[in-house]
Design a protein around this motif. Structure first.
Motif, PDB file in Angstrom:
ATOM      1  N   THR A  83       7.105 -10.842   6.882  1.00  0.00           N
ATOM      2  CA  THR A  83       6.608  -9.485   6.672  1.00  0.00           C
ATOM      3  C   THR A  83       5.096  -9.561   6.490  1.00  0.00           C
ATOM      4  O   THR A  83       4.602 -10.355   5.682  1.00  0.00           O
ATOM      5  N   ILE A  84       4.369  -8.757   7.247  1.00  0.00           N
ATOM      6  CA  ILE A  84       2.912  -8.715   7.175  1.00  0.00           C
ATOM      7  C   ILE A  84       2.507  -7.470   6.401  1.00  0.00           C
ATOM      8  O   ILE A  84       2.956  -6.356   6.718  1.00  0.00           O
ATOM      9  N   ASN A  85       1.688  -7.661   5.367  1.00  0.00           N
ATOM     10  CA  ASN A  85       1.263  -6.575   4.486  1.00  0.00           C
ATOM     11  C   ASN A  85      -0.257  -6.519   4.411  1.00  0.00           C
ATOM     12  O   ASN A  85      -0.946  -7.526   4.646  1.00  0.00           O
ATOM     13  N   ILE A  86      -0.774  -5.357   4.020  1.00  0.00           N
ATOM     14  CA  ILE A  86      -2.180  -5.239   3.647  1.00  0.00           C
ATOM     15  C   ILE A  86      -2.249  -4.532   2.301  1.00  0.00           C
ATOM     16  O   ILE A  86      -1.311  -3.843   1.892  1.00  0.00           O
ATOM     17  N   ALA A  87      -3.360  -4.726   1.597  1.00  0.00           N
ATOM     18  CA  ALA A  87      -3.509  -4.093   0.284  1.00  0.00           C
ATOM     19  C   ALA A  87      -4.979  -3.947  -0.052  1.00  0.00           C
ATOM     20  O   ALA A  87      -5.827  -4.743   0.377  1.00  0.00           O
ATOM     21  N   ARG A  88      -5.258  -2.917  -0.852  1.00  0.00           N
ATOM     22  CA  ARG A  88      -6.605  -2.688  -1.398  1.00  0.00           C
ATOM     23  C   ARG A  88      -6.443  -2.504  -2.900  1.00  0.00           C
ATOM     24  O   ARG A  88      -5.981  -1.471  -3.369  1.00  0.00           O
ATOM     25  N   TYR A  89      -6.796  -3.550  -3.658  1.00  0.00           N
ATOM     26  CA  TYR A  89      -6.601  -3.515  -5.107  1.00  0.00           C
ATOM     27  C   TYR A  89      -7.925  -3.241  -5.812  1.00  0.00           C
ATOM     28  O   TYR A  89      -8.935  -3.921  -5.592  1.00  0.00           O
ATOM     29  N   THR A  90      -7.899  -2.227  -6.677  1.00  0.00           N
ATOM     30  CA  THR A  90      -9.050  -1.898  -7.518  1.00  0.00           C
ATOM     31  C   THR A  90      -8.778  -2.220  -8.981  1.00  0.00           C
ATOM     32  O   THR A  90      -9.683  -2.172  -9.805  1.00  0.00           O
ATOM     33  N   GLU A  91      -7.524  -2.544  -9.293  1.00  0.00           N
ATOM     34  CA  GLU A  91      -7.120  -2.878 -10.654  1.00  0.00           C
ATOM     35  C   GLU A  91      -6.267  -4.139 -10.636  1.00  0.00           C
ATOM     36  O   GLU A  91      -5.595  -4.438  -9.641  1.00  0.00           O
ATOM     37  N   SER A  92      -6.282  -4.874 -11.736  1.00  0.00           N
ATOM     38  CA  SER A  92      -5.432  -6.058 -11.855  1.00  0.00           C
ATOM     39  C   SER A  92      -3.965  -5.644 -11.888  1.00  0.00           C
ATOM     40  O   SER A  92      -3.622  -4.485 -12.167  1.00  0.00           O
ATOM     41  N   PHE A  93      -3.082  -6.609 -11.587  1.00  0.00           N
ATOM     42  CA  PHE A  93      -1.652  -6.333 -11.703  1.00  0.00           C
ATOM     43  C   PHE A  93      -1.353  -5.827 -13.108  1.00  0.00           C
ATOM     44  O   PHE A  93      -1.863  -6.365 -14.095  1.00  0.00           O
ATOM     45  N   GLU A  94      -0.499  -4.837 -13.194  1.00  0.00           N
ATOM     46  CA  GLU A  94      -0.076  -4.354 -14.507  1.00  0.00           C
ATOM     47  C   GLU A  94       0.922  -5.305 -15.148  1.00  0.00           C
ATOM     48  O   GLU A  94       0.898  -5.529 -16.359  1.00  0.00           O
ATOM     49  N   CYS A  95       1.803  -5.886 -14.321  1.00  0.00           N
ATOM     50  CA  CYS A  95       2.831  -6.819 -14.803  1.00  0.00           C
ATOM     51  C   CYS A  95       2.667  -8.156 -14.105  1.00  0.00           C
ATOM     52  O   CYS A  95       1.987  -8.274 -13.076  1.00  0.00           O
ATOM     53  N   PHE A  96       3.294  -9.170 -14.640  1.00  0.00           N
ATOM     54  CA  PHE A  96       3.418 -10.434 -13.940  1.00  0.00           C
ATOM     55  C   PHE A  96       4.393 -10.238 -12.780  1.00  0.00           C
ATOM     56  O   PHE A  96       5.179  -9.287 -12.755  1.00  0.00           O
ATOM     57  N   PHE A  97       4.347 -11.139 -11.800  1.00  0.00           N
ATOM     58  CA  PHE A  97       5.167 -10.968 -10.603  1.00  0.00           C
ATOM     59  C   PHE A  97       5.792 -12.298 -10.199  1.00  0.00           C
ATOM     60  O   PHE A  97       5.195 -13.360 -10.367  1.00  0.00           O
ATOM     61  N   ARG A  98       7.009 -12.209  -9.657  1.00  0.00           N
ATOM     62  CA  ARG A  98       7.698 -13.373  -9.102  1.00  0.00           C
ATOM     63  C   ARG A  98       8.447 -12.915  -7.865  1.00  0.00           C
ATOM     64  O   ARG A  98       9.241 -11.973  -7.917  1.00  0.00           O
ATOM     65  N   ASN A  99       8.182 -13.532  -6.742  1.00  0.00           N
ATOM     66  CA  ASN A  99       8.845 -13.173  -5.487  1.00  0.00           C
ATOM     67  C   ASN A  99       9.993 -14.139  -5.249  1.00  0.00           C
ATOM     68  O   ASN A  99       9.785 -15.317  -4.972  1.00  0.00           O
ATOM     69  N   ALA A 100      11.223 -13.642  -5.392  1.00  0.00           N
ATOM     70  CA  ALA A 100      12.410 -14.463  -5.163  1.00  0.00           C
ATOM     71  C   ALA A 100      12.919 -14.339  -3.737  1.00  0.00           C
ATOM     72  O   ALA A 100      13.904 -14.993  -3.376  1.00  0.00           O
ATOM     73  N   ASP A 101      12.244 -13.529  -2.919  1.00  0.00           N
ATOM     74  CA  ASP A 101      12.636 -13.364  -1.518  1.00  0.00           C
ATOM     75  C   ASP A 101      11.813 -14.219  -0.574  1.00  0.00           C
ATOM     76  O   ASP A 101      12.333 -14.730   0.415  1.00  0.00           O
ATOM     77  N   PHE A 102      10.505 -14.347  -0.846  1.00  0.00           N
ATOM     78  CA  PHE A 102       9.598 -14.946   0.122  1.00  0.00           C
ATOM     79  C   PHE A 102       8.593 -15.904  -0.515  1.00  0.00           C
ATOM     80  O   PHE A 102       8.169 -15.698  -1.657  1.00  0.00           O
ATOM     81  N   ASP A 103       8.172 -16.924   0.244  1.00  0.00           N
ATOM     82  CA  ASP A 103       6.902 -17.595  -0.019  1.00  0.00           C
ATOM     83  C   ASP A 103       5.796 -16.630   0.403  1.00  0.00           C
ATOM     84  O   ASP A 103       5.972 -15.827   1.329  1.00  0.00           O
ATOM     85  N   GLU A 104       4.634 -16.736  -0.245  1.00  0.00           N
ATOM     86  CA  GLU A 104       3.559 -15.779   0.019  1.00  0.00           C
ATOM     87  C   GLU A 104       2.265 -16.503   0.401  1.00  0.00           C
ATOM     88  O   GLU A 104       1.932 -17.552  -0.160  1.00  0.00           O
ATOM     89  N   LEU A 105       1.562 -15.912   1.352  1.00  0.00           N
ATOM     90  CA  LEU A 105       0.229 -16.375   1.729  1.00  0.00           C
ATOM     91  C   LEU A 105      -0.711 -15.189   1.636  1.00  0.00           C
ATOM     92  O   LEU A 105      -0.562 -14.199   2.351  1.00  0.00           O
ATOM     93  N   TYR A 106      -1.666 -15.273   0.706  1.00  0.00           N
ATOM     94  CA  TYR A 106      -2.699 -14.251   0.564  1.00  0.00           C
ATOM     95  C   TYR A 106      -3.926 -14.702   1.343  1.00  0.00           C
ATOM     96  O   TYR A 106      -4.410 -15.826   1.171  1.00  0.00           O
ATOM     97  N   PHE A 107      -4.458 -13.826   2.193  1.00  0.00           N
ATOM     98  CA  PHE A 107      -5.780 -14.058   2.770  1.00  0.00           C
ATOM     99  C   PHE A 107      -6.713 -13.004   2.203  1.00  0.00           C
ATOM    100  O   PHE A 107      -6.461 -11.795   2.334  1.00  0.00           O
ATOM    101  N   ILE A 108      -7.789 -13.452   1.567  1.00  0.00           N
ATOM    102  CA  ILE A 108      -8.721 -12.546   0.893  1.00  0.00           C
ATOM    103  C   ILE A 108      -9.789 -12.097   1.895  1.00  0.00           C
ATOM    104  O   ILE A 108     -10.675 -12.861   2.267  1.00  0.00           O
ATOM    105  N   HIS A 109      -9.668 -10.864   2.335  1.00  0.00           N
ATOM    106  CA  HIS A 109     -10.636 -10.301   3.270  1.00  0.00           C
ATOM    107  C   HIS A 109     -11.944  -9.958   2.559  1.00  0.00           C
ATOM    108  O   HIS A 109     -13.033 -10.094   3.126  1.00  0.00           O
ATOM    109  N   GLN A 110     -11.829  -9.529   1.303  1.00  0.00           N
ATOM    110  CA  GLN A 110     -13.006  -9.149   0.522  1.00  0.00           C
ATOM    111  C   GLN A 110     -12.622  -9.123  -0.947  1.00  0.00           C
ATOM    112  O   GLN A 110     -11.497  -8.783  -1.300  1.00  0.00           O
ATOM    113  N   GLY A 111     -13.553  -9.479  -1.821  1.00  0.00           N
ATOM    114  CA  GLY A 111     -13.327  -9.367  -3.255  1.00  0.00           C
ATOM    115  C   GLY A 111     -13.312 -10.699  -3.973  1.00  0.00           C
ATOM    116  O   GLY A 111     -13.323 -11.771  -3.361  1.00  0.00           O
TER     117      GLY A 111
END
Length: 362
Positions: A83-111
């Protein structure tokens, strides 16, 4: 064993000294990793006048505008492997997160900011790849607005086989950063919530302590960081290297490639200096444009995404042939995802795509 044959007019070496007045197409299998033939057309195979139906090149112009909901991972393309996603975050995560479905690869376009994980902390900045193994508990802390191209995978993100290039090809192993053990920075809260994604649904688990409480770790499963700016491209002044030569991560049924700045091929040898026409019949191709002058694509800016599905040609826009002779190198940086099985666009993708992108070769 492969049995190479030839007929009619063709070049001695693929992508080199293409016969005058002809246009080379690469008809390849397995996403440039398999058997291949070159076909020499009298007309560019993208010089269509009309396309009726769903099979066409598709494009998202810079995706991080106001049409993208802030602080939310927006899926854009998916199949059973990725699954390919995009995101624009202006705030930190509110909660901790754990993905039990997928391995994740973040590419930081900016920030800039940091990932606090159960293994320790990893700071990030523009151009970083961050791998998060499935089941890792973490929290994203934002220092300034962060734009993310994120890939979720049913399988692990592994390094490609470098073969006869040797272990120092592509990038030196010492440029990969791993977290030093450290507990979470938030230690004064009454409760801590972990959101766990499983089968696409979120379960929230509450603790009276920070879940990032590890005092040590060892093993071969852990988050890591690699900068796209540390990648050394495979290149030749006498041959145009296919995209498979730029593979950064290998997963089950898809690969992630990095295109980085490099000298262009030497025109005195008659080398094709722009990407060759191809239909990549076994793989769908997604290209995220990160930075630079994307001379092979017209009217494409940083933050845009193109989607070229299996079975229809694509290749350089007409302007690329006119501008390439003036260039000695390419300064473009881009991330490519090639998938073995077809990708489906989400409703958001369809609602926001550039409808006439397929006409851009006309």
């Amino acid at each position: 064993m492969e049995s190479f044959k030839s007929s009619g007019t063709f070049s001695k070496q693929a992508h080199v000294k293409i016969p005058e007045g002809l246009y080379e197409e690469e008809h390849g299998r397995k996403g440039f990793f398999g058997r291949v033939s070159q076909i020499y057309h009298q007309n560019p195979p993208v010089n269509w006048t009309n396309i009726e139906g769903d099979l066409k090149p598709r494009c998202q112009k810079p995706m991080f505008g106001d049409h993208l909901k802030a602080n939310y991972f927006q899926p854009v393309l998916f199949n059973n492997d990725v699954t390919i996603n995009i995101a624009r975050y202006t705030e930190s995560f509110e909660c901790f997160f754990r993905n039990a479905d997928f391995d994740e690869l973040y590419f930081i376009h900016q920030g800039e900011g940091r990932f606090e994980t159960i293994y320790g902390h990893l700071s990030y900045k523009k151009g970083d790849y961050i791998t998060i193994p499935r089941g890792t508990t973490y929290k994203l802390f934002i220092d300034n607005e962060t734009k993310i191209f994120k890939i979720e995978s049913q399988s692990e993100f592994e390094q490609p086989d470098r073969g006869m290039l040797g272990p120092n090809a592509l990038y030196d192993q010492t440029v990969i950063e791993t977290p030093e053990c450290a507990i979470g920075s938030e230690q004064d809260l009454e409760e801590y919530k972990v959101e766990v994604k499983r089968l696409g649904n979120i379960t929230t688990i509450t603790y009276p302590f920070n879940p990032l409480d590890a005092k040590g770790w060892k093993g071969s499963v852990y988050p890591s960081k690699l900068s796209i700016y540390d990648i050394c491209p495979v290149m030749s002044h006498r041959y145009h290297i296919p995209p498979s030569g730029h593979t950064t991560f290998v997963c089950r049924n898809f690969v992630v490639c990095s295109f980085v700045e490099r000298p262009l091929e030497d025109s005195k040898h008659g080398v094709l200096r722009v990407p060759f026409y191809h239909s990549n019949i076994d793989y769908d191709e997604v290209l995220f444009y990160h930075q630079g002058d994307f001379f092979s694509r017209d009217n494409i800016d940083a933050g845009a995404l193109t989607f070229h599905p299996q079975g229809i040609h694509h290749g350089p826009h007409p302007k690329a042939f006119n501008s390439v002779d003036e260039k000695t190198h390419t300064d473009e940086f881009a991330v490519m995802v090639d998938t073995r099985f077809p990708l489906a666009p989400t409703t958001w993708f369809v609602e926001n795509e550039v409808k006439d992108y397929w006409k851009s070769w006309m």
